[in-house]
Every structure is written in structure tokens, then in C-alpha cells.
Motif scaffolding. Sequence first.
Motif: not given
Length: 195
Positions: A111-118
Motif C-alpha cells: 500500500g505504501l509503495t503506491r503513495e506519494k511522499g518519502d
Amino acid sequence: SDISRVLGVLASDSMRGRQSGSPQADMAAAFIASEFRKAGLKTFNGAADYFQPFEMKRSEIAEATVTYDSVVADKSEILVFALQEEINWDNTGAEKIWLPKGQNFGQKIFGLTREKGDRIIFADTSYRRTFNRLRSFPIERFPGGGNLVVVLAPQEPTSYKAVIKSNILTSPLRNVVGMIPGNRAEEYVIFSAHY
């Protein structure tokens, strides 16, 4: 039947699984485009052909050093999904997330691989088995997202430093898209094939 014929071609041994970026994937795309043409579908938005190009990116770690609370993480406990060649975070530059045991590790990371932001995620060492499985998958992502670093740790750290160099690999890919125009200009039915 026509469905059996199309499935027979796409599932044939000569397609060798149609892995993304392979010559067999290009063969499958060309076959689907020819089927769209035979069916009388129009190209989308007046394009020259039925192909809609896009890129996916993945990273390979060249160098990685992550330190948390004065502990240097073992390289086997660092997982990087980078979209930039260099990461240099020192308690800032990335959102720090702690992933305690008992959660769905794979679902959370994907899920986090698809989100923006570091983000830098410190995950409980109980996730080691799933973590190691993820390390073996070359996960491709759309450009424009953030960098994601996952580190196994025995507890939530209070401080961190991450210095990472990655090779960013780009895969040129394409969808096959056709359409049937409606009676009005803003109406149409889109046919899209992911092969």
C-alpha cells in the motif's frame, strides 16, 4: 469459439508467460491490437495506433547504510523502493513509521509503495520471513511516488540516518486501448487490455 481461439493464442507456450517488457509481451500486445482492429474498434482519442505507452520504475540498491539509535542495520535487513538515485535522511526528509508485530506486513508495504511522499518504515523483526520474500520481488512502480525504505528493527527507534544509492531502472510498457464512439462527442466505450 472465438474466445477459445484468443485465449489459446495468449496462453500458448510461444508466449512464455508474457512477462512485462519481454518480446512475448510485445507479441501479445500486437495480437490484441490486431483483434481490436478486426472488431472495428477505433483508436482512443485519434491516436495513430492502439497502444498507450507508460513507464514503470524499480530500484536496485548500489549502497545502503541505515543507522538507528546508534545501531547499524545489517544490509540483509534493509529493503529499498527508490525512485531517486540518492537518499540522504538524518531524522528528517522522510516520515518515520513503526510497524509493530501483528499487522499485515505485506499489505501495508505494498500500500505504501503506491503513495506519494518519502517514508522510512521500521518493522518488527517478527516480519523477517515476509520481508525476505519481498526482497526477492522486483517491484515496479509508477513514477511520481516517493522513496520507501523498510528496515527490520527489534523496537521503534527514536533516531535514524539513511544514506542510500540506488540504480533506477525504467521499463517502457504499454496498454492496448480501443474504443467505440457514442452518439454524442463525450460518449464512448473503452476497451483496454492488460496482457
